[in-house]
Design a protein around this motif. Structure first.
Motif: not given
Length: 699
Positions: A186-214
């Motif tokens: 099974k395609s990796e993109l289908k397995r992880y449901d990666l068909g949709k493209e999101n071409n928005q790259f806001p800093l706030q979204k990254l900050e949320t992800a960093y807080k989870e990582l930290s």
């Protein structure tokens, strides 16, 4: 000849013949006897009737209707050696294997495409992956059971059970194998449901992800709250870039704290330089002693960036020592780097690198030994196993010097001499096994690291080494049509994988930016065009791991997730982004943006396994700076700019003229070296001083 020389000559002769017995001494030989891989050759005299992966073994499995047993590993893999000694060298175990299975040995470093497929199968079975990887297949190459390391008794029991099941319940085995094949195909993109493209790259979204990582930061010992601990260079590169765009002090402090812990720990070879693959404990103290080229290449880049930011000479020392290690122990005379050094020597893990208290006393002057023992935390009874000591430091040199009221210059000279004494003594030991495969992608990672080391330090020795390595790759591993070989081997041609193309392209792009020699850029473009033609999947907008003309396996994989080595797709997306800016080629940038948009949402959920994608995400938060330099001092100016940390930039230059879009219409004004700082195809007014250009870069 004096007695000392004769003594060491006799030792060498004894070691040579113990490691290289004459053909008449070998009791068994199998189908691996003519292979070039060091790992496969290690098994060429097992009583197991090993085949290499190929038509002969696969055909025999079908003709005899026998299940296939594939065993995958690599030459510096400790548990691969253990299983060989326990099981594969045992004639009784070999008899069970030979009578019931077609046995195939695979070097995962030669055939990572096969390893990916069957590692995926093991994960689908709900098991932990690792090496050696032992998987049972039908004659149609479909997996139905497997695992990693098995002790001898368990292994024999498993062989018997699998053989009986295959003979007595063939339909059940076939049904299980078919279901498992469908899952891993099974395609990796289908397995992880990666068909949709999101071409928005806001800093706030990254900050949320960093807080989870930290939340996983280990504030006591550095790294993350788990063991064993792997350095994960690209994860810390992401943290440096995150700090750069957010000024988040925690991200920078934790990265530098971790780098200090790593360079002071046993995972770093305090005597000879270079890094082991990982630490088995949480403190970076006890390494798994194998040294991999891909780790050391990437860690050069990471420590170079730490030096750019801090100008701390302790990082510069690590860079220099690691490059000296690579030159001394990993460099082929033609300019290619070997793959790895084994963890084991003389049958013991780490024996080459550890010391008893008494051994150290013989190497260090008596009046210095107390200071030496304190510096490296040496204990009479040993600080590790079997009375041995692993050399490591508890504090940075500045703290140690202050605590002991030492003169820094005098102490520096002492440590240099200590290391020379111990390194000279260590040379007489039986050395770890060398995997002398030269892998193009790993050389690309090393080339990138050496280029970064030069950019950060301006050490000409590093530039010379980079040029030697790049020349070797270009002349020996790239064919006329820009087809890249995986390994440098005159007897066996293995085509490059996407990982190889991506890493070599990255290395050549980096080399262009420190030399302005456009032949490296031309080669990077040629390799990129080859990947676009032979690896890209128009349907799913990602690259396959293997060339379209490669051997047909039971499925074709796409590598998406970053690990110790970043995924080949994240490397290619980054290459396309950088090349697009250097060349002014929107098609490259659009393809890169599309790949990132596909990974966007999943990446943000788990940066730990998509850190290189996340670094590319950061490049979209602020426009990429394009720096064009024209004039006689173009290289000197570029070097000075590159010695400071600013990750989201490209540098182009020429002494006179260039056909590159950003340089084509620009010249050295009134004969003075001129700098043009541009963003989004718009350039500021030309300037003639680096400090003025730097003001425009960081605005």
């Amino acid at each position: 000849m004096n007695k000392v020389t004769l003594y060491y000559l006799l030792i060498f002769v004894a070691i040579f013949f113990s490691c290289n017995p004459a053909p008449s001494q070998q009791k068994f030989s199998n189908h691996l006897i003519n292979e070039s891989s060091p790992y496969l050759k290690q098994h060429a005299h097992n009583p197991v009737n090993w085949y290499p992966w190929g038509e002969e073994a696969l055909k025999r499995a079908k003709e005899e209707n026998k299940p296939i047993l594939i065993s995958i590993g690599y030459s510096s893999c400790h548990w691969c050696h253990v299983m060989e000694h326990e099981s594969f060298e045992d004639t009784a175990v070999a008899r069970v294997m030979n009578e019931n299975f077609i046995t195939i040995k695979i070097d995962r470093e030669e055939r990572p495409d096969i390893d990916q497929i069957y590692m995926d199968a093991i994960h689908a079975m709900g098991q932990q992956g690792g090496w050696p990887l032992n998987v049972f297949l039908t004659p149609d190459k479909e997996p139905f059971y497997g695992g990693t390391y098995f002790p001898k008794d368990q292994w024999v029991d498993l062989l018997t059970q699998v053989s009986n099941a295959y003979k007595l319940q063939p339909n059940k085995i076939k049904k299980s194998a078919t279901a498992l094949k469908e899952h891993i195909a099974k395609s990796e993109l289908k397995r992880y449901d990666l068909g949709k493209e999101n071409n928005q790259f806001p800093l706030q979204k990254l900050e949320t992800a960093y807080k989870e990582l930290s939340k996983g930061f280990d504030h006591k010992d550095g790294g993350f709250n788990k063991s064993p601990k792997f350095p994960m260079p690209k994860l810390y590169e992401f943290l440096l870039q995150y700090n750069h765009v957010t000024n988040d002090k925690e991200a920078l402090d934790h990265t530098l704290f971790t780098l200090d812990k790593i360079k002071n720990g046993g995972i770093y070879d305090q005597i000879g330089g270079g890094f082991s693959r990982y630490s088995v404990d949480a403190k970076w103290f006890a390494p798994h002693f194998e040294k991999m080229l891909y780790d050391n290449g990437q860690l050069l880049s990471l420590y170079a960036n730490a030096y750019r930011i801090t100008k701390d000479n302790a990082y510069k020392k690590i860079i220099s020592e690691t490059i000296q290690f690579l030159k001394r122990e990993m460099l082929n005379k033609n300019g290619g780097f070997y793959a790895a050094l084994d963890a084991d020597s003389d049958g013991e893990e780490g024996k080459y690198y550890v010391w008893t208290y008494q051994e150290l006393q013989k190497c260090i002057p008596k009046d210095q030994f107390s200071l030496f023992a304190s510096y490296y935390n040496i204990e009479k009874k040993g600080n590790w196993e079997h009375g041995n000591n692993i050399l490591y430091k508890k504090v940075n040199d500045k703290t140690f010097i202050a605590t002991h009221s030492l003169d820094s210059n005098t102490f520096e000279k002492l440590t240099i001499q200590w290391k020379k004494n111990l390194l000279r003594n260590r040379e007489y030991r039986i050395k770890p096994g060398l995997d002398n495969k030269i892998i193009s992608g790993w050389n690309g990672l090393a080339l990138k690291g050496i280029c970064d080391a030069y950019s950060a330090t301006n050490e000409k020795e590093f530039l010379d080494l980079a040029l030697k390595n790049a020349t070797f790759i270009k002349e020996k591993m790239i064919l006329k049509d820009y087809q890249l070989l995986r390994t440098y081997d005159t007897t066996k041609k293995i085509n490059g994988y996407l990982e190889d193309y991506a890493a070599v392209i990255d290395g050549f792009i980096s080399l262009y930016q420190i030399t302005f020699d456009e032949k490296w850029l031309t080669t990077a473009i040629g390799l990129t065009e080859y990947t676009n033609s032979h690896f890209y999947d128009e349907k799913e907008k990602m690259f396959f791991y293997t060339d379209k003309s490669s051997e047909k396996l039971i499925t074709k994989k796409k590598e998406l997730f970053d690990n110790v080595i970043p995924s080949s797709n994240s490397m290619m997306a980054t290459n396309l982004f950088i090349l697009g800016h250097i060349l002014g080629d929107e098609k490259y940038i659009e393809r890169s943006d599309q790949m990132l948009a596909i990974m966007n949402d999943l990446m943000i959920k788990n940066i730990q396994f998509s850190s290189y994608w996340a670094a590319l995400y950061i490049s979209h938060i602020k426009p990429t700076v394009e720096i064009a330099i024209v004039g006689k001092q173009s290289l000197n100016y570029a070097q000075e700019i590159a010695s400071n940390y600013y990750p989201n930039k490209v540098i182009l230059g020429t002494k006179n003229h260039s056909g590159l879009a950003l340089l084509k219409e620009r010249s050295a004004i009134n004969g003075k070296t001129t700098l043009y700082v541009c963003r989004n195809k718009t350039c500021n007014l030309p300037v003639f001083k680096i400090d003025k250009a730097w003001e425009e870069i960081i605005e």
